[in-house]
Design a protein around this motif. Structure first.
Motif, PDB file in Angstrom:
ATOM      1  N   ASN A 125       0.811  -1.234   0.000  1.00 14.60           N
ATOM      2  CA  ASN A 125       0.000   0.000   0.000  1.00 14.60           C
ATOM      3  C   ASN A 125       0.840   1.277   0.000  1.00 14.60           C
ATOM      4  O   ASN A 125       0.391   2.306   0.505  1.00 14.60           O
ATOM      5  N   ARG A 126       2.033   1.208  -0.575  1.00 15.80           N
ATOM      6  CA  ARG A 126       2.831   2.441  -0.651  1.00 15.80           C
ATOM      7  C   ARG A 126       2.179   3.410  -1.632  1.00 15.80           C
ATOM      8  O   ARG A 126       1.324   3.027  -2.444  1.00 15.80           O
ATOM      9  N   VAL A 127       2.599   4.669  -1.549  1.00 20.52           N
ATOM     10  CA  VAL A 127       2.093   5.691  -2.474  1.00 20.52           C
ATOM     11  C   VAL A 127       2.629   5.368  -3.870  1.00 20.52           C
ATOM     12  O   VAL A 127       3.808   5.010  -4.009  1.00 20.52           O
ATOM     13  N   PRO A 128       1.805   5.463  -4.916  1.00 26.06           N
ATOM     14  CA  PRO A 128       2.336   5.199  -6.270  1.00 26.06           C
ATOM     15  C   PRO A 128       3.481   6.149  -6.599  1.00 26.06           C
ATOM     16  O   PRO A 128       3.461   7.307  -6.191  1.00 26.06           O
ATOM     17  N   THR A 129       4.464   5.644  -7.338  1.00 24.53           N
ATOM     18  CA  THR A 129       5.564   6.520  -7.744  1.00 24.53           C
ATOM     19  C   THR A 129       5.059   7.458  -8.848  1.00 24.53           C
ATOM     20  O   THR A 129       4.032   7.195  -9.489  1.00 24.53           O
ATOM     21  N   GLU A 130       5.844   8.506  -9.075  1.00 23.58           N
ATOM     22  CA  GLU A 130       5.532   9.465 -10.134  1.00 23.58           C
ATOM     23  C   GLU A 130       5.372   8.717 -11.472  1.00 23.58           C
ATOM     24  O   GLU A 130       4.422   8.949 -12.225  1.00 23.58           O
ATOM     25  N   GLU A 131       6.285   7.787 -11.740  1.00 21.75           N
ATOM     26  CA  GLU A 131       6.258   7.069 -13.009  1.00 21.75           C
ATOM     27  C   GLU A 131       5.011   6.193 -13.134  1.00 21.75           C
ATOM     28  O   GLU A 131       4.354   6.163 -14.175  1.00 21.75           O
ATOM     29  N   GLU A 132       4.653   5.508 -12.048  1.00 16.67           N
ATOM     30  CA  GLU A 132       3.454   4.665 -12.075  1.00 16.67           C
ATOM     31  C   GLU A 132       2.206   5.518 -12.308  1.00 16.67           C
ATOM     32  O   GLU A 132       1.346   5.186 -13.130  1.00 16.67           O
ATOM     33  N   ALA A 133       2.159   6.646 -11.586  1.00 15.33           N
ATOM     34  CA  ALA A 133       0.989   7.514 -11.715  1.00 15.33           C
ATOM     35  C   ALA A 133       0.898   8.103 -13.128  1.00 15.33           C
ATOM     36  O   ALA A 133      -0.165   8.093 -13.750  1.00 15.33           O
ATOM     37  N   GLN A 134       2.040   8.583 -13.648  1.00 14.80           N
ATOM     38  CA  GLN A 134       2.014   9.206 -14.981  1.00 14.80           C
ATOM     39  C   GLN A 134       1.688   8.181 -16.075  1.00 14.80           C
ATOM     40  O   GLN A 134       1.081   8.506 -17.083  1.00 14.80           O
TER      41      GLN A 134
END
Ligand code: URA
Length: 219
Positions: A125-134
């Motif tokens: 449940n970590r915060v999505p990374t910038e790359e995953e989100a983009q």
């Protein structure tokens, strides 16, 4: 570039292609747009392998609800229960969200649309990374375009930041009505945050009353 090529190849495979001529890498003219149909978009997203979250997911959590909803909630990303079931907001935070919708807004959960910034569970449940989100956000943007809600509710700072690009802390921006591509966007705290900080429920209650007013006023 690799992501763009892969995305286009997935789209072509999904369209039935088994072979294509070599792709030119230096223009956007080969870019294929996402399907303009929610069911087709879902089929495509269920087969997505564009980021590493696809390696650890059990199910893709596309989103669910009324395909013509006036109100759409956007969370951060699936948790364990969502990953097991393939449905958004069905764990503890989801039960709280459902209560917020049914008891405060006084509408059914089925009458709204619920989706997330990323469609696959980030490990632990970590915060999505910038790359995953983009990588994932074009799917959400297409969902927003197709459902065409008048009001968007960003649940938590990750959702608000990736939707708008604005890094104002959620504690400062929550409850504000922000213009977002001809829609109204109202950020509030994420239900998981409320489970950890129950004293913040009062603020979310006020935000929900505002959302309810805007929903009824047809502002
Ligand atoms: N938290 C989210 O942000 N989304 C879900 O679907 C569930 C929990």
């Amino acid at each position: 570039m690799k992501k763009r090529v892969l995305k286009n190849l997935y789209l072509l495979k999904w369209l039935g292609y088994e072979y294509i001529d070599p792709i030119s890498f230096n223009s956007t003219e080969n870019e294929i747009s996402l399907p303009n149909d929610l069911t087709k978009l879902r089929e495509l997203v269920l087969q997505c392998h564009l980021c590493s979250l696809s390696k650890t997911r059990k199910n893709v959590v596309f989103g669910e609800g009324d395909k013509n909803a006036e109100l759409m909630f956007v969370g951060e990303g699936p948790g364990a229960t969502e990953d097991e079931t393939g449905r958004p907001f069905v764990g503890r935070a989801g039960q709280l969200l459902t209560k917020m919708i049914e008891n405060v807004l006084e509408i059914s959960r089925e009458s709204v649309y619920i989706a997330n910034i990323v469609k696959c569970r980030p490990p632990n449940n970590r915060v999505p990374t910038e790359e995953e989100a983009q990588t994932c956000i074009p799917y959400l943007k297409k969902q927003i375009e197709l459902v065409n809600p008048r009001i968007l509710v960003a649940l938590g700072s990750t959702s608000y930041r990736y939707l708008t690009g604005d890094t104002t802390p959620i504690s400062k921006i929550r409850g504000e009505i922000v213009k977002y591509q001809n829609r109204l966007l109202i950020p509030t705290y994420h239900p998981s945050f409320l489970l950890r900080n129950p004293s913040k429920k009062k603020e979310v209650y006020m935000d929900l009353l505002k959302i309810k007013r805007v929903l009824w006023q047809k502002l």
